[in-house]
Design a protein around this motif. Structure first.
Motif, PDB file in Angstrom:
ATOM      1  N   THR A 197      63.495  24.361  -0.614  1.00 54.54           N
ATOM      2  CA  THR A 197      63.422  23.560  -1.836  1.00 54.54           C
ATOM      3  C   THR A 197      63.717  24.397  -3.074  1.00 54.54           C
ATOM      4  N   ARG A 198      63.598  25.714  -2.945  1.00 57.74           N
ATOM      5  CA  ARG A 198      63.831  26.599  -4.084  1.00 57.74           C
ATOM      6  C   ARG A 198      65.313  26.945  -4.249  1.00 57.74           C
ATOM      7  N   CYS A 199      65.968  27.413  -3.159  1.00 62.52           N
ATOM      8  CA  CYS A 199      67.344  27.904  -3.303  1.00 62.52           C
ATOM      9  C   CYS A 199      68.359  27.151  -2.448  1.00 62.52           C
ATOM     10  N   LYS A 200      67.903  26.192  -1.651  1.00 63.91           N
ATOM     11  CA  LYS A 200      68.745  25.312  -0.832  1.00 63.91           C
ATOM     12  C   LYS A 200      69.370  25.974   0.398  1.00 63.91           C
ATOM     13  N   MET A 201      68.989  27.203   0.723  1.00 63.70           N
ATOM     14  CA  MET A 201      69.461  27.845   1.953  1.00 63.70           C
ATOM     15  C   MET A 201      68.711  27.246   3.141  1.00 63.70           C
ATOM     16  N   LEU A 202      69.284  27.343   4.336  1.00 65.83           N
ATOM     17  CA  LEU A 202      68.629  26.841   5.529  1.00 65.83           C
ATOM     18  C   LEU A 202      67.553  27.830   5.973  1.00 65.83           C
ATOM     19  N   THR A 203      66.348  27.312   6.190  1.00 67.47           N
ATOM     20  CA  THR A 203      65.243  28.174   6.623  1.00 67.47           C
ATOM     21  C   THR A 203      65.429  28.563   8.080  1.00 67.47           C
ATOM     22  N   GLN A 204      64.682  29.595   8.493  1.00 66.99           N
ATOM     23  CA  GLN A 204      64.713  30.055   9.879  1.00 66.99           C
ATOM     24  C   GLN A 204      63.274  30.199  10.359  1.00 66.99           C
ATOM     25  N   TRP A 205      63.065  29.965  11.660  1.00 61.27           N
ATOM     26  CA  TRP A 205      61.733  30.187  12.215  1.00 61.27           C
ATOM     27  C   TRP A 205      61.461  31.675  12.249  1.00 61.27           C
ATOM     28  N   GLY A 206      60.256  32.036  11.882  1.00 60.95           N
ATOM     29  CA  GLY A 206      59.847  33.429  11.904  1.00 60.95           C
ATOM     30  C   GLY A 206      58.339  33.500  11.762  1.00 60.95           C
ATOM     31  N   THR A 207      57.845  34.686  11.506  1.00 61.18           N
ATOM     32  CA  THR A 207      56.410  34.844  11.279  1.00 61.18           C
ATOM     33  C   THR A 207      56.194  35.432   9.893  1.00 61.18           C
ATOM     34  N   THR A 208      55.039  35.143   9.348  1.00 59.36           N
ATOM     35  CA  THR A 208      54.711  35.609   8.010  1.00 59.36           C
ATOM     36  C   THR A 208      53.207  35.839   7.915  1.00 59.36           C
ATOM     37  N   THR A 209      52.783  36.399   6.828  1.00 59.68           N
ATOM     38  CA  THR A 209      51.362  36.560   6.542  1.00 59.68           C
ATOM     39  C   THR A 209      50.992  35.577   5.444  1.00 59.68           C
ATOM     40  N   MET A 210      49.979  34.779   5.707  1.00 66.11           N
ATOM     41  CA  MET A 210      49.497  33.815   4.724  1.00 66.11           C
ATOM     42  C   MET A 210      48.211  34.349   4.117  1.00 66.11           C
ATOM     43  N   GLU A 211      48.126  34.326   2.794  1.00 67.85           N
ATOM     44  CA  GLU A 211      46.907  34.736   2.098  1.00 67.85           C
ATOM     45  C   GLU A 211      46.282  33.514   1.454  1.00 67.85           C
ATOM     46  N   LEU A 212      44.985  33.366   1.664  1.00 63.89           N
ATOM     47  CA  LEU A 212      44.251  32.238   1.104  1.00 63.89           C
ATOM     48  C   LEU A 212      43.062  32.794   0.348  1.00 63.89           C
ATOM     49  N   GLU A 213      42.721  32.136  -0.774  1.00 61.77           N
ATOM     50  CA  GLU A 213      41.618  32.620  -1.599  1.00 61.77           C
ATOM     51  C   GLU A 213      40.756  31.451  -2.053  1.00 61.77           C
ATOM     52  N   ARG A 214      39.437  31.714  -2.062  1.00 59.25           N
ATOM     53  CA  ARG A 214      38.495  30.724  -2.576  1.00 59.25           C
ATOM     54  C   ARG A 214      37.276  31.457  -3.130  1.00 59.25           C
ATOM     55  N   ASP A 215      36.899  31.130  -4.333  1.00 58.02           N
ATOM     56  CA  ASP A 215      35.702  31.680  -4.974  1.00 58.02           C
ATOM     57  C   ASP A 215      35.633  33.203  -4.875  1.00 58.02           C
ATOM     58  N   GLY A 216      36.759  33.847  -5.069  1.00 55.12           N
ATOM     59  CA  GLY A 216      36.800  35.304  -5.052  1.00 55.12           C
ATOM     60  C   GLY A 216      36.929  35.924  -3.679  1.00 55.12           C
ATOM     61  N   ALA A 217      36.826  35.139  -2.628  1.00 57.06           N
ATOM     62  CA  ALA A 217      37.008  35.645  -1.263  1.00 57.06           C
ATOM     63  C   ALA A 217      38.462  35.435  -0.869  1.00 57.06           C
ATOM     64  N   ARG A 218      39.055  36.447  -0.269  1.00 55.99           N
ATOM     65  CA  ARG A 218      40.457  36.364   0.139  1.00 55.99           C
ATOM     66  C   ARG A 218      40.575  36.707   1.613  1.00 55.99           C
ATOM     67  N   ILE A 219      41.345  35.880   2.333  1.00 54.98           N
ATOM     68  CA  ILE A 219      41.631  36.175   3.732  1.00 54.98           C
ATOM     69  C   ILE A 219      43.146  36.216   3.915  1.00 54.98           C
ATOM     70  N   ALA A 220      43.587  37.033   4.840  1.00 49.95           N
ATOM     71  CA  ALA A 220      44.996  37.130   5.180  1.00 49.95           C
ATOM     72  C   ALA A 220      45.132  36.896   6.677  1.00 49.95           C
ATOM     73  N   VAL A 221      46.076  36.043   7.050  1.00 54.28           N
ATOM     74  CA  VAL A 221      46.332  35.744   8.450  1.00 54.28           C
ATOM     75  C   VAL A 221      47.767  36.154   8.740  1.00 54.28           C
TER      76      VAL A 221
END
Length: 81
Positions: free
Chosen positions: A8-32
């Motif tokens: 949606t940002r640059c219109k290139m075709l995405t590819q399946w891969g793996t990434t690290t997701m970071e989530l934060e709530r009330d000052g606590a941060r987790i990374a998966v």
């Protein structure tokens, strides 16, 4: 698995891969790491299909609840110091 889609940002075709997701709530941060997602090879934008997003959200909710439940223990320990 869903078919890759246009970024949606640059219109290139995405590819399946793996990434690290970071989530934060009330000052606590987790990374998966190792999250399977559609990733744009051009700009790095990450897209999580519905089922994967729902599973990650459920897991994160459990972790954040566990963190919240440890706060009284942390406060007690700090008061003892």
């Amino acid at each position: 698995m869903d078919q890759p889609r246009k970024c949606t940002r640059c219109k290139m075709l995405t590819q399946w891969g793996t990434t690290t997701m970071e989530l934060e709530r009330d000052g606590a941060r987790i990374a998966v790491s190792g999250v399977v997602a559609m990733v744009c090879p051009n700009c790095g934008e990450v897209f999580l299909p519905g089922l994967e997003a729902a599973a990650l959200t459920r897991a994160a909710e459990e972790i954040f609840r566990a963190i919240e439940n440890t706060k009284p223990v942390k406060e007690f320990v700090e008061q003892q110091e």
